[in-house]
Write an enzyme that holds these catalytic residues in place. Structure first.
Site, PDB file in Angstrom:
ATOM      1  N   SER A 150     -25.241  32.669  37.114  1.00 38.64           N
ATOM      2  CA  SER A 150     -26.066  33.117  38.101  1.00 38.64           C
ATOM      3  C   SER A 150     -27.374  33.905  37.337  1.00 38.64           C
ATOM      4  O   SER A 150     -27.958  33.192  37.479  1.00 38.64           O
ATOM      5  CB  SER A 150     -24.737  34.293  38.788  1.00 38.64           C
ATOM      6  OG  SER A 150     -24.956  34.651  39.806  1.00 38.64           O
ATOM      7  N   ASP A 307     -31.768  33.006  42.172  1.00 36.79           N
ATOM      8  CA  ASP A 307     -31.688  33.350  41.615  1.00 36.79           C
ATOM      9  C   ASP A 307     -31.463  31.918  40.730  1.00 36.79           C
ATOM     10  O   ASP A 307     -31.092  30.733  41.377  1.00 36.79           O
ATOM     11  CB  ASP A 307     -30.643  33.991  40.961  1.00 36.79           C
ATOM     12  CG  ASP A 307     -29.259  34.595  42.315  1.00 36.79           C
ATOM     13  OD1 ASP A 307     -29.009  32.706  42.558  1.00 36.79           O
ATOM     14  OD2 ASP A 307     -28.286  34.527  41.565  1.00 36.79           O
ATOM     15  N   ASP A 309     -28.605  29.732  40.250  1.00 26.99           N
ATOM     16  CA  ASP A 309     -27.955  28.803  40.654  1.00 26.99           C
ATOM     17  C   ASP A 309     -28.081  29.063  43.175  1.00 26.99           C
ATOM     18  O   ASP A 309     -27.284  28.813  43.158  1.00 26.99           O
ATOM     19  CB  ASP A 309     -26.574  28.992  40.589  1.00 26.99           C
ATOM     20  CG  ASP A 309     -25.848  30.414  40.636  1.00 26.99           C
ATOM     21  OD1 ASP A 309     -27.336  31.975  40.762  1.00 26.99           O
ATOM     22  OD2 ASP A 309     -24.360  30.953  41.446  1.00 26.99           O
ATOM     23  N   ASP A 311     -27.920  31.930  44.601  1.00 23.00           N
ATOM     24  CA  ASP A 311     -26.207  32.058  45.458  1.00 23.00           C
ATOM     25  C   ASP A 311     -26.822  33.420  46.525  1.00 23.00           C
ATOM     26  O   ASP A 311     -26.532  33.945  47.494  1.00 23.00           O
ATOM     27  CB  ASP A 311     -25.479  32.642  44.975  1.00 23.00           C
ATOM     28  CG  ASP A 311     -25.144  32.649  43.832  1.00 23.00           C
ATOM     29  OD1 ASP A 311     -26.629  33.295  43.300  1.00 23.00           O
ATOM     30  OD2 ASP A 311     -24.226  33.238  43.550  1.00 23.00           O
TER      31      ASP A 311
END
Length: 579
Positions: A150, A307, A309, A311
């Site tokens: 993340s 970010d 990834d 999310d």
């Protein structure tokens, strides 16, 4: 420190690790007898937590590497096979982001699953976490795995598991998977060659078959498509994926909708070293700096960052003079999105019966006031988007209609076809909201202030104590124990009215909250301070939320609330300084 034990563990690991770079790291440490470093790498095994594993990349049992990935996957495979109860009936889909070794770890994961006769789908290149959640549901898989850390710094990677509903694993799956992972022995780990897995149709590479329906879902998140079609090309958006996966869909979806979007060149392409960033996290002002500088040159209407990834999403907007850009917090953006979505649905007479918003216990209470004003029930869940997904799944039994999910750490969900925070879809609604405000002669800051004037001014702050290594774990345990045995009586001079200890059974809004190592102090003026150890970092986090009632001049309310936050912050820092 038991040097003999460390030697034994390190030597054993070297024999088990297949990836040369990790094997050689440990061999070098052994040769140089660097026992302090070896102790950090071997004093425990990187544990499968309630959603997966996350740690520093490197050789050792307390690091994330190919061996730990394979061992973890074997445990997960064992649980999948037990759950489906029929050989060859289980399936999984795997995605990964731009972090170092993500593609390697994804391949290792896939081959262990295939060796266990579990049909596996694997993207050929990086994809956002929300698409993984969507793919689990779309492909009808038993489970999903995304290789990501993340928003953590570049030295980290991770392994996050979703179950068949697309949400991160919760009870009973989480504890049962943990049990299987811990029972998994080196000799139990199965393997298969990629070529054989493909021939047996166990390994299936995917891209467009999921990309296309996911993108179609994202585009359906426009509430006012006619407004976007008519005026979208007048809007200037600066976007940064922070060298992650967000560009794949956010840039494409906005451009195809006619929005004028410019992506920060230096942060456009995937790069796990994040060369221009200390933290690839849109919550951090430094991460948004390059995008803001570009926005100033282009006179952009909004800055957006996601970010690695994709999310989480953060935004910055121009101030009243359009000279500087103001960073909007996760609580503020969540409140604006909640108000925008509910007001549109109300205007279009599409507010659903039994509609519901879900927020975490550390997310601003402003969103409760907004929801209730529209006749919408607002539920609280523990920190972590998996609990939001779990409640959405429960709504399918109770008949309640999910509208919006939000957490203060820049996570938002605007479509129930995904069961994790989704920066891609949230970017669509945020862009449209910006365009709508412009069409009404307002800025996003005007819109936020309008909400404050209507519901009262709120301000949130977060303070973290960082406690690294083996000693840090004990320090955090002791701090939480001390706060339980001798809780605050006052904070910032304001009396504590109630203490909620989430290690006990607590019911909020008619639902029982699972036990968790969290304390919440409710002050007599309605302000709150919540304390919890982070699930992903060596930190204890203090969340402060202060408020003032509507009806006062906004600047007066801000001054009062700022004062409260400042005094409470001082009290918390005194506690942390003692540790």
């Amino acid at each position: 420190m038991d040097k003999e034990k460390i030697n034994t563990l390190a030597t054993q690991y070297v024999k088990l690790e297949k990836e040369p770079v990790f094997k050689e790291e440990v061999e070098k440490l052994l040769a140089e007898q660097k026992y302090e470093e070896l102790n950090e790498r071997f004093y425990k095994e990187l544990d499968f937590g309630t959603g997966g594993i996350r740690g520093i990349i490197g050789g050792g049992y307390n690091r994330i590497n190919s061996y730990i990935i394979r061992k973890t996957t074997q445990g997960l495979a064992n649980y999948i096979k037990k759950t489906v109860g029929k050989e060859g009936a289980g399936s999984a889909v795997i995605a990964y982001d731009s972090r170092n070794y993500s593609s390697v770890f994804a391949k290792e994961t896939a081959l262990v699953l295939c060796a266990n006769n579990i049909k596996t789908y694997l993207f050929t290149s990086l994809r956002p976490t929300p698409e993984l959640s969507f793919a689990v549901r779309y492909l009808g898989c038993t489970a999903g795995i995304v290789i990501t850390a993340s928003h953590n710094p570049a030295e980290y990677n991770g392994y996050k598991v979703a179950w068949s509903d697309g949400g991160q694993v919760v009870a009973p799956h989480d504890e049962l998977i943990i049990e299987e992972v811990r029972k998994s022995l080196p000799e139990d780990i199965k393997s298969i060659e990629e070529k054989v897995a493909i021939e047996k149709k166990l390994l299936n590479y995917i891209d467009e078959q999921v990309d296309k329906p996911y993108l179609e879902m994202v585009k359906k998140c426009f509430f006012r498509p006619e407004l976007v079609k008519e005026k979208g090309n007048s809007l200037k958006v600066v976007y940064t994926p922070l060298n992650g996966s967000g560009k794949i869909f956010i840039e494409r979806a906005l451009k195809e909708a006619g929005i004028n979007v410019t992506t920060v060149p230096e942060q456009s392409e995937p790069d796990g070293n994040f060369p221009t960033l200390k933290y690839p996290n849109p919550e951090e002002a430094s991460a948004m700096e390059m995008a803001i500088n570009l926005a100033k040159k282009l006179k952009a209407d909004i800055v957006m960052g996601t970010d690695p990834d994709s999310d989480r999403i953060g935004i910055a907007v121009p101030d009243a003079d359009a000279k500087e850009y103001i960073l909007i917090t996760g609580n503020q953006l969540g409140s604006m999105l909640a108000y925008y979505m509910l007001s549109i649905l109300d205007e279009q007479k599409k507010l659903p019966q039994n509609g519901a918003i879900i927020k975490t216990i550390v997310t601003t209470e402003l969103q409760r006031l907004i929801g209730e004003r529209f006749g919408i029930k607002v539920y609280d869940v523990l920190t972590g988007f998996k609990w939001i997904a779990d409640l959405i799944a429960n709504f399918e039994k109770t008949g309640e209609n999910f509208i919006f999910g939000t957490e203060e750490s820049y996570g938002f969900l605007v479509s129930k076809e995904v069961r994790d925070k989704d920066a891609v879809s949230a970017a669509i609604v945020t862009t449209e909201m910006t365009l709508f405000c412009r069409s009404k002669g307002m800025s996003l800051l005007d819109y936020l202030n309008y909400i404050y004037e209507k519901y009262g001014y709120f301000k949130e702050a977060q303070i973290s104590g960082v406690f690294k290594g083996q000693k840090g774990v004990e320090t955090m345990k002791n701090l939480m124990s001390n706060l339980r045995t001798k809780p605050f009586e006052k904070l910032g001079g304001i009396k504590i009215n109630k203490v909620r200890d989430y290690e006990k059974n607590i019911s909020l809004n008619g639902i029982t909250i699972p036990k968790s190592d969290v304390l919440q102090f409710v002050l007599e003026d309605g302000s709150m301070v919540t304390v919890r150890p982070s699930g992903t970092e060596p930190k204890i986090k203090f969340y402060i939320s202060c408020r003032d009632v509507p009806g006062k001049k906004l600047q007066n309310a801000k001054n009062i609330v700022d004062g409260k936050v400042e005094l409470i912050t001082k009290d918390i820092k005194l506690v942390l300084d003692k540790e």
